[in-house]
Write a protein that holds these residues in place. Structure first.
Motif, PDB file in Angstrom:
ATOM      1  N   CYS A 101       2.083  -7.269  14.093  1.00  0.00           N
ATOM      2  CA  CYS A 101       1.804  -6.126  14.860  1.00  0.00           C
ATOM      3  C   CYS A 101       0.630  -5.539  14.462  1.00  0.00           C
ATOM      4  N   HIS A 102       0.019  -5.176  13.082  1.00  0.00           N
ATOM      5  CA  HIS A 102      -1.160  -4.732  12.963  1.00  0.00           C
ATOM      6  C   HIS A 102      -1.967  -5.376  11.775  1.00  0.00           C
TER       7      HIS A 102
ATOM      8  N   HIS B 194       3.896  -0.556   6.793  1.00  0.00           N
ATOM      9  CA  HIS B 194       3.219   0.417   7.828  1.00  0.00           C
ATOM     10  C   HIS B 194       3.695   1.132   8.901  1.00  0.00           C
ATOM     11  N   LEU B 195       4.346   0.443   9.960  1.00  0.00           N
ATOM     12  CA  LEU B 195       4.942   1.001  10.944  1.00  0.00           C
ATOM     13  C   LEU B 195       6.410   0.299  11.143  1.00  0.00           C
ATOM     14  N   GLY B 196       7.071  -0.312  10.357  1.00  0.00           N
ATOM     15  CA  GLY B 196       8.221  -0.997  10.481  1.00  0.00           C
ATOM     16  C   GLY B 196       8.413  -2.229  11.221  1.00  0.00           C
ATOM     17  N   CYS B 197       7.501  -2.808  11.461  1.00  0.00           N
ATOM     18  CA  CYS B 197       7.706  -4.202  12.388  1.00  0.00           C
ATOM     19  C   CYS B 197       8.052  -5.305  11.201  1.00  0.00           C
ATOM     20  N   SER B 198       8.515  -6.293  11.407  1.00  0.00           N
ATOM     21  CA  SER B 198       8.978  -7.619  10.760  1.00  0.00           C
ATOM     22  C   SER B 198       7.966  -8.605  10.453  1.00  0.00           C
ATOM     23  N   PRO B 199       7.431  -8.705   9.170  1.00  0.00           N
ATOM     24  CA  PRO B 199       6.439  -9.675   9.088  1.00  0.00           C
ATOM     25  C   PRO B 199       7.114 -11.015   9.114  1.00  0.00           C
TER      26      PRO B 199
ATOM     27  N   ILE C 240      10.706  -5.509   6.211  1.00  0.00           N
ATOM     28  CA  ILE C 240      10.250  -4.589   7.200  1.00  0.00           C
ATOM     29  C   ILE C 240       8.889  -4.101   6.462  1.00  0.00           C
ATOM     30  N   CYS C 241       7.905  -4.295   7.245  1.00  0.00           N
ATOM     31  CA  CYS C 241       6.543  -3.942   6.774  1.00  0.00           C
ATOM     32  C   CYS C 241       6.497  -2.325   6.546  1.00  0.00           C
TER      33      CYS C 241
ATOM     34  N   CYS D 242       2.352  -9.442   8.859  1.00  0.00           N
ATOM     35  CA  CYS D 242       2.795  -8.814   9.803  1.00  0.00           C
ATOM     36  C   CYS D 242       2.181  -9.061  11.091  1.00  0.00           C
TER      37      CYS D 242
ATOM     38  N   SER E 103      -0.786  -6.568   8.730  1.00  0.00           N
ATOM     39  CA  SER E 103      -0.941  -6.441   7.070  1.00  0.00           C
ATOM     40  C   SER E 103      -0.248  -7.645   6.599  1.00  0.00           C
TER      41      SER E 103
END
Length: 208
Positions: free
Chosen positions: A163-164, A135-140, A132-133, A161, A166
């Motif tokens: 999403c953003h 940052h905001l909880g996305c999955s890399p 879990i990233c 990641c 990372s």
């Protein structure tokens, strides 16, 4: 014509008193039983469910089926957890880009004490991390290839990641100038011999 005398009710006798006491006792008893029946589901609701207990339990991972360079994802406490079998080349890459990392020495409390090292692991070949990233909880996603066109020449391989943007290296250490503020979380884990890893059990365990 004489006026009829008023009828005065007789005082309640023993049978009437006994009947009233019985009715009162029955009412109180039913009320108490109702409270008990109401309380039982409430108390039961405070106990952890079988699903919650199962999710909190340690998870054993058979390492024999994870080839060098391969990644397996398992569920623990409702979270995805990676188990990565790092190759010698992957491990060698970890010492070449510390200047690009935000916390290369893992100073932040994102891992157990026994994983606070460059490899962030008990056994260098095996890396365990919550997928879990920070940052905001996305999955890399796992991107082990070095210097791909979309990630640039400085990319040593690791986790990206989508999403953003990372980035983390193959030890879950976060790069500078990305949204994520922390390295990936390493959960408690232990080895039960060379081929069995238990996630959720704190301590190195027996490696042989």
């Amino acid at each position: 014509m004489s006026t009829p005398e008023p009828i005065i009710p007789a005082p309640p006798g023993e049978p009437e008193l006994a009947r009233r006491k019985l009715l009162l006792a029955s009412t109180v008893g039913l009320g108490t039983a109702g409270l008990v029946l109401t309380a039982v589901p409430f108390v039961a609701s405070l106990e952890p469910s079988e699903r919650a207990l199962a999710e909190a339990a340690p998870v054993a991972v058979d390492l024999a089926g994870i080839a060098p360079g391969a990644l397996r994802t398992v569920a623990w406490r409702g979270m995805p957890v990676w188990v990565l079998h790092r190759t010698p080349a992957m491990l060698a890459s970890l010492g070449r880009h510390d200047a690009l990392l935000l916390d290369p020495q893992s100073a932040a409390d994102q891992q157990p004490v026994y994983a606070r090292n460059r490899d962030r692991s008990i056994v260098p070949a095996w890396f365990v991390a919550v997928a879990i990233c920070t940052h905001l909880g996305c999955s890399p996603v796992f991107r082990p290839d070095a210097a791909p066109a979309d990630l640039g020449p400085d990319w040593p391989g690791g986790f990206y990641c989508p999403c953003h943007g990372s980035r983390y290296d193959l030890a879950g250490r976060v790069f500078q100038n990305v949204p994520a503020p922390l390295n990936l979380l390493v959960p408690p884990y232990a080895f039960h011999g060379p081929g069995r890893l238990v996630i959720g059990e704190d301590g190195p365990g027996k490696l042989a």
